[in-house]
Structure formats: structure tokens, C-alpha cells
Scaffold this motif. Structure first.
Motif, short mmCIF file in Angstrom:
data_model
loop_
_atom_site.label_atom_id
_atom_site.label_comp_id
_atom_site.label_asym_id
_atom_site.label_seq_id
_atom_site.Cartn_x
_atom_site.Cartn_y
_atom_site.Cartn_z
N LEU B 48 0.83 -1.21 0.00
CA LEU B 48 0.00 0.00 0.00
C LEU B 48 0.86 1.25 0.00
O LEU B 48 0.54 2.24 -0.66
CB LEU B 48 -0.92 0.00 1.22
N ALA B 49 1.99 1.22 0.73
CA ALA B 49 2.83 2.40 0.82
C ALA B 49 3.38 2.79 -0.55
O ALA B 49 3.30 3.95 -0.96
CB ALA B 49 3.98 2.15 1.80
N VAL B 50 3.91 1.81 -1.28
CA VAL B 50 4.47 2.10 -2.60
C VAL B 50 3.40 2.65 -3.53
O VAL B 50 3.56 3.69 -4.16
CB VAL B 50 5.14 0.84 -3.21
N LEU B 51 2.27 1.93 -3.57
CA LEU B 51 1.21 2.34 -4.49
C LEU B 51 0.70 3.73 -4.16
O LEU B 51 0.54 4.58 -5.04
CB LEU B 51 0.06 1.32 -4.45
N SER B 52 0.47 3.99 -2.86
CA SER B 52 -0.11 5.28 -2.52
C SER B 52 0.90 6.41 -2.73
O SER B 52 0.54 7.48 -3.18
CB SER B 52 -0.65 5.28 -1.09
N TYR B 53 2.18 6.14 -2.45
CA TYR B 53 3.20 7.17 -2.65
C TYR B 53 3.31 7.54 -4.13
O TYR B 53 3.33 8.71 -4.51
CB TYR B 53 4.55 6.69 -2.11
N VAL B 54 3.34 6.50 -4.98
CA VAL B 54 3.40 6.73 -6.42
C VAL B 54 2.16 7.50 -6.87
O VAL B 54 2.23 8.44 -7.66
CB VAL B 54 3.52 5.40 -7.19
N ALA B 55 1.00 7.10 -6.34
CA ALA B 55 -0.24 7.76 -6.75
C ALA B 55 -0.24 9.22 -6.34
O ALA B 55 -0.54 10.11 -7.15
CB ALA B 55 -1.44 7.04 -6.13
N ILE B 56 0.16 9.51 -5.09
CA ILE B 56 0.14 10.90 -4.62
C ILE B 56 1.11 11.75 -5.42
O ILE B 56 0.76 12.79 -5.98
CB ILE B 56 0.47 10.95 -3.11
N GLN B 57 2.36 11.27 -5.51
CA GLN B 57 3.39 12.04 -6.22
C GLN B 57 3.06 12.15 -7.70
O GLN B 57 3.26 13.19 -8.33
CB GLN B 57 4.76 11.36 -6.06
N GLY B 58 2.57 11.05 -8.27
CA GLY B 58 2.32 11.04 -9.71
C GLY B 58 1.16 11.94 -10.08
O GLY B 58 1.28 12.74 -11.01
N PHE B 59 0.05 11.85 -9.34
CA PHE B 59 -1.14 12.62 -9.70
C PHE B 59 -0.85 14.11 -9.65
O PHE B 59 -1.33 14.87 -10.48
CB PHE B 59 -2.31 12.28 -8.78
N SER B 60 -0.02 14.54 -8.69
CA SER B 60 0.21 15.97 -8.54
C SER B 60 0.98 16.54 -9.73
O SER B 60 0.90 17.73 -10.01
CB SER B 60 0.95 16.24 -7.24
N SER B 61 1.75 15.69 -10.44
CA SER B 61 2.48 16.24 -11.58
C SER B 61 1.90 15.75 -12.90
O SER B 61 2.52 15.86 -13.95
CB SER B 61 3.97 15.87 -11.48
N LEU B 62 0.71 15.15 -12.84
CA LEU B 62 0.11 14.63 -14.05
C LEU B 62 -0.73 15.71 -14.72
O LEU B 62 -1.47 16.43 -14.09
CB LEU B 62 -0.80 13.44 -13.68
N ASN B 63 -0.55 15.87 -16.02
CA ASN B 63 -1.47 16.70 -16.78
C ASN B 63 -1.51 16.18 -18.21
O ASN B 63 -0.77 15.26 -18.55
CB ASN B 63 -1.05 18.18 -16.74
N PHE B 64 -2.35 16.79 -19.03
CA PHE B 64 -2.59 16.20 -20.34
C PHE B 64 -1.33 16.24 -21.21
O PHE B 64 -1.09 15.34 -22.01
CB PHE B 64 -3.74 16.95 -21.04
N SER B 65 -0.48 17.27 -21.02
CA SER B 65 0.67 17.41 -21.91
C SER B 65 1.69 16.29 -21.75
O SER B 65 2.50 16.07 -22.64
CB SER B 65 1.34 18.76 -21.70
N VAL B 66 1.67 15.55 -20.64
CA VAL B 66 2.66 14.47 -20.50
C VAL B 66 2.43 13.40 -21.57
O VAL B 66 3.35 12.70 -21.98
CB VAL B 66 2.65 13.79 -19.10
N PHE B 67 1.20 13.28 -22.04
CA PHE B 67 0.91 12.28 -23.06
C PHE B 67 1.30 12.73 -24.46
O PHE B 67 1.51 11.92 -25.35
CB PHE B 67 -0.59 11.94 -23.07
N THR B 68 1.33 14.04 -24.68
CA THR B 68 1.49 14.55 -26.05
C THR B 68 2.87 15.15 -26.31
O THR B 68 3.27 15.26 -27.46
CB THR B 68 0.44 15.63 -26.33
N GLU B 69 3.57 15.55 -25.26
CA GLU B 69 4.83 16.27 -25.51
C GLU B 69 6.04 15.37 -25.31
O GLU B 69 5.95 14.28 -24.76
CB GLU B 69 4.90 17.49 -24.58
#
Lengths: 268, 305
Positions: B48-69
Motif C-alpha cells: 500500500l505504501a508504494v502504491l499510494s506514494y506513487v499515486a500521490i506524487q504522480g497525480f500531482s504532476s500529471l497533466n494532459f501534456s505528458v501524453f502529447t509532448e
């Protein structure tokens, strides 16, 4: 005035085993069996566990070929052809001789596909819906499953599953049907239904049934073969045919002492 | 007269009271149960720790441009890793296209056709292969594919080499899971099919494989999950690229290719905030891709049955 009696006239034979010996490796499991199986009749194989009655049954459709180091000597003639002739293709044999197993073993497919499978692999060109219906009717299962043909065959009760397996065997339009203790996993009511079915089926098919249940043999079979087992000097066990006659003879006036003892429940 | 039950045992059973007591064996039972629960909870913590840490850190820097740029140069803002997502999909696709048919057919050979003596050696070899460190698969693909391409003057690093390295890693997983699932198909099924006059092919194709399909798909999903997270073999074979992979013309396909795993590796160790954020986002995408593969394959199986 007319009444029906069981005829004792010699009928047309379907299978004729001639001095059949079965070996597993070097070990002799069945010694010198000679037996004629008649057309459109039910033949029961009875006998104590390990007497080789199932082994012999599986010789008639070459299912024993799947067992490693199985080896057969002698001849089994089926409509003038020796089943164990090197020229004979076991796949062709099994298409003509259906099999129903001890444990109901429907495929994990729909009821419809269970019945259609055998016909499909044999390149059946006719109307599949009609064949499925006809086969399920012959197996006295149609009325129970006609509204749920798309459901899994495994969702049926044990007795229904076994009748599905019989329908599956019939759908290939075989000539003979082998049944290896078809009721041993069923409750008494399902057993009764399968036995009624066997009565109807013998009008069109020749049936061999292995059973542990002597009442069953006396109820369904026209002919009965009693097998026994004896220890060999090498510590193995070897089955042999003791007596083969009309069912009422086997159960009422057997010629052999061992048969008399077995059918009256004194051993086995 | 038969031997009677010892008098004492009989009398304690009938006269003793039926309430819970703190006898040693009851106590031992309770302690062991508590211990099992504790270990269960401890095992969940890293998960749970790994998954939640990745989720928290990842979501905060996620936006649409990561897929296109494309990945940004150091010190600049924004950017994305669309090329790495495409590269991972291409390489895992190549690996699956190689490993799934070979692995499934090999497992069919093992359970349905071969003799017990050969089987033992092939199973042993498969187990050894599944224990081989992934970096060795990379070196292998480097020697087999990359150096061949260099010799042929076609290029050097390529998604093909990456796919081959990943296929080597997927193969033992697919063989083992398929092998096990085929062995679980009851022999009565095979006998029933053979008894109807089915040939060996018809038995395997019509009865055995459909019965084992859910387990085979699970195994393949596991293998895909493992392959998409592998980094070391890709460093040797596909390297990395700040550009989009080119599928056409073929000469341009044989070129260094980005992948999510290598992007995470590259960006996580640099001292630039923006790159580190992208590495977190890429980690999250990687986890989600594996999750999605698993969900889709399960859904597909359920639709079928």
C-alpha cells in the motif's frame, strides 16, 4: 393371444473378442478373454474391483491406447474388421463407438456446444440445431434444458450432466455405446432415469455397460458377463472372464460357483 | 464383550463444562492467529505504501501534456513523455508477439505431447530462465540483435532488440503459467474428447485450450506487467531517445527508442525538479498501464464465457 418373451436365438454380433490378453508393460492384466457382444442389446460387465472389466470395455474403442505401455494381444473383431489391426485408425474407431464415463464430464462449454462438439469435429454438414435437439430428446434431457441451451453444461445437476454426456455421445451417431459405471456418481432417481434411457437406446444402439451394481445389471442388461480376479505369482492381479450368459441365467442359475457367490452377495 | 472406552476419558467428556477456558492449547491457538494477522498486515504495508506514494506524487504532476509532448531539456519547464509511452507499448507489443505464441505452444508441447523425460529437462530450463537476472537478458539481446544490426549496417539500438530482450523475460512466465493451467485441466476432459473421435489437435484446440484460457490470459498479463517495468535490459538494447519512435520507413524504426522504465531511471536521478516530477508521473502511468492490461484481459475473458 400374444405375449413377448426374451428370445434366445443367436443374434447378429457387433463385437467379437477372441483370446484378448491385455498387458501393462510386462504385467498381464487380463487373460484370454473371448466374448461376443450382440447387436441392439445391453451387455453388462460385472465383477469385483480390479477384475479388468473397465479395461476390457476401453479396449472396444481403443481408449486404452492413451495409457502408456498398454499392449493388447488377440483380436477384437468389429463388423469383420480387427480393431487392433495396424491399419486401423483409432480415431475412426472412436467415431463409431461412443463412450460414457463414470464421472459426468461435460466440457466447460454451453449445453448446445457440448452436444455439437462431436458432430462438428466429425464434419457434420446437416442442420446442427436439429441434431442437438434430436440428441437431447434421445437422452431425455430436451424438456429440462430447451430454454437454457446457451448456459454452461457444468451448471446442470449430476444426473442431467450424465444425460448430457449421453446426448453428446449420441450426437456423433455412433453404432455402439460403451458405458463405464455411468450411474455410480448419481443419486437413485437420476440412476433410474438413466436406466430407462438405456432401455430406449438399445433399440438403436448396441450398449455395453460396466456396473458395480448387480440390481442395475439385472434391470438393464440382456446379457451379463461376470469377471473375477486372481493374484498372479508375481504379486500382480489378473482379471478373467468367469461366465457369460443371458442375464437371468447369470442371476438365477449360474453354472459357476464363483458367479453364484458373487451375485448372491457372498463376496466382492 | 468388546473393549470398553477408558472410563476416565468418558467421564471428563460428559461431566466437564463446555465453556471456553484458557488452557495452553487455546492460548497457543489465539497467539498463532494473532501472529498470522500481524504478518498479513505487515505484508500489506509495503504494498500500500508504494502504491499510494506513487499515486500521490504522480497525480500531482500529471497533466494532459505528458501524453502529447516530448521530454524537456534540463532546466526547462513543462514537457512530457508521449514518446516513452509509445516506445513501451511498441516494445512490449513486440515482446508479446514473440513470447505468447512460442510460450503457449511450448507449454502445449510439454503437457500434451512430450515424454516425461524430456519434460523434466524443459521444465528445469524454464525455471532457470525465470531466475536469470533481467540484465543478462539485455546482454543477450545486445549480442544477438544489436550487434547483428551493427554488422549489417542497419543501425544499432532498436525497439526490436528491446522487444527480444523483454520476450526472453516473458517466455518462462508464460510457459510456466500455461503449463500449470493445462495440467489442471482434468484428464476426463481429454478422454471425453478423444472418445468422441477427436484428433489430438481437435482435443487440444477445442477442449483443453478453452478450459485453460483464463489461466493462460492471467499468466500473459503477469508477463506483460513484468516486461513493461523492466529497465536494465532496455538500457542495453533500446537505450533512450528524446524523439518520437518512427515506424515508417523501416530504416528509421531501427533507432534508439524511449521507454517509460528508462525514462523513470534517467529522470529520477537528475537534480532538476521538473524532470523528477515527470519521473513520478511516468511511474504512475506505468502502474496504471499494468492495471489496465489486467482489467481489460479479465473483462475479455468474462465476455467470452
Amino acid at each position: 393371444m400374444s405375449f413377448s418373451i426374451t428370445t434366445t436365438e443367436p443374434q447378429e454380433t457387433v463385437f467379437s473378442a477372441n483370446d484378448v490378453k491385455v498387458y501393462y508393460g510386462k504385467f498381464l492384466a487380463l487373460k484370454g478373454i473371448s466374448i461376443d457382444i450382440f447387436k441392439n442389446s445391453v451387455t453388462a460387465f460385472i465383477g469385483p474391483s480390479g477384475c479388468g472389466k473397465s479395461t476390457l470395455l476401453r479396449c472396444f474403442n481403443r481408449l486404452n491406447d492413451l495409457i502408456e505401455n498398454f499392449h493388447l494381444e488377440g483380436k477384437i473383431v468389429y463388423h469383420h474388421q480387427n480393431l487392433y489391426d495396424p491399419q486401423v485408425d483409432p480415431v475412426e474407431v472412436r467415431r463409431r463407438i461412443g463412450m460414457v464415463f463414470q464421472k459426468p464430464n461435460p466440457f466447460p462449454k454451453s449445453i448446445y456446444d457440448n452436444v455439437a462438439f462431436g458432430a462438428r469435429i466429425n464434419g457434420y454438414k446437416g442442420d446442427m440445431d436439429e441434431l442437438v435437439e434430436k440428441s437431447l430428446r434421445s437422452a431425455a434431457l430436451w424438456d429440462e434444458v430447451k430454454d437454457k441451451l446457451k448456459e454452461s453444461g457444468l451448471a446442470l445437476s449430476g444426473g442431467q450432466q450424465q444425460r448430457l454426456c449421453i446426448a453428446r455421445a449420441i450426437a456423433v451417431q455412433p453404432d455402439a455405446i460403451l458405458m463405464d459405471e455411468p450411474c455410480s456418481a448419481l443419486d437413485p432417481i437420476s440412476t433410474l432415469r438413466v436406466e430407462e434411457l438405456i432401455h430406449q437406446l438399445k433399440e438403436r444402439y448396441s450398449i455395453i455397460i460396466v456396473t458395480h451394481n448387480m440390481q442395475q445389471a439385472s434391470r438393464v442388461a440382456d446379457m451379463t458377463a461376470f469377471f473375477n480376479v486372481e493374484p498372479t505369482d508375481k504379486g500382480g492381479r489378473m482379471g478373467y472372464l468367469v461366465e457369460y450368459d443371458r442375464t437371468e441365467v447369470i442371476f438365477q442359475t449360474p453354472k459357476q460357483q464363483a458367479t453364484q457367490e458373487y451375485v448372491s452377495g457372498r463376496f466382492g | 464383550m468388546p473393549e470398553s472406552i477408558p472410563e476416565t476419558a468418558n467421564s471428563t467428556l460428559t461431566s466437564g463444562n463446555l465453556h471456553r477456558s484458557l488452557s495452553p492449547r487455546t492460548l497457543f491457538n489465539e497467539v498463532m492467529t494473532a501472529l498470522a494477522f500481524l504478518c498479513g498486515a505487515l505484508a500489506l504495508i509495503p504494498l500500500l505504501a508504494v502504491l499510494s506514494y506513487v499515486a500521490i506524487q504522480g497525480f500531482s504532476s500529471l497533466n494532459f501534456s505528458v501524453f502529447t509532448e516530448l521530454p524537456p531539456p534540463p532546466m526547462s519547464q513543462g514537457g512530457g513523455f508521449g514518446n516513452a509511452i509509445a516506445g513501451t507499448l511498441i516494445m512490449v507489443g513486440i515482446a508479446a508477439a514473440i513470447a505468447v505464441p512460442v510460450g503457449v505452444l511450448a507449454a502445449i508441447y510439454l503437457t500434451e505431447f512430450s515424454d516425461p523425460h524430456t519434460v523434466r529437462w524443459i521444465r528445469f530450463a524454464t525455471n532457470v530462465l525465470s531466475g536469470v537476472p533481467s540484465i543478462i537478458a539485455g546482454v543477450f539481446a545486445y549480442g544477438i540483435v544489436v550487434l547483428t544490426f551493427v554488422g549489417l549496417k542497419w543501425g544499432s539500438y532498436s525497439p526490436i532488440a528491446g522487444g527480444v530482450a523483454l520476450a526472453v523475460l516473458m517466455l518462462p512466465i508464460i510457459v510456466r503459467t500455461t503449463d500449470e493451467s493445462l495440467q489442471l485441466v482434468p484428464s476426463e476432459m481429454r478422454q471425453a474428447a478423444v472418445g468422441l473421435g477427436a484428433t489430438k489437435f481437435q482435443t487440444v484446440w477445442g477442449v483443453v485450450l478453452p478450459a485453460a484460457l483464463p489461466a493462460i490470459v492471467t499468466g500473459t498479463t503477469l508477463a506483460v506487467a513484468r516486461a513493461s517495468g523492466e529497465t536494465a535490459p532496455l538500457i542495453f538494447t533500446a537505450l533512450f531517445s528524446p524523439f518520437w519512435p518512427q515506424i515508417w520507413p523501416p530504416q528509421q524504426f531501427i533507432a534508439p527508442t524511449a521507454s517509460l522504465a528508462v525514462l523513470v531511471y534517467n529522470f529520477a536521478i537528475v537534480p532538476f525538479k521538473n524532470q523528477q516530477q515527470l519521473a513520478w508521473a511516468a511511474s504512475l502511468i506505468l502502474v496504471l498501464m499494468v492495471l489496465l492490461t489486467s482489467i481489460i484481459s479479465r473483462w475479455a475473458i468474462r465476455q467470452r464465457s
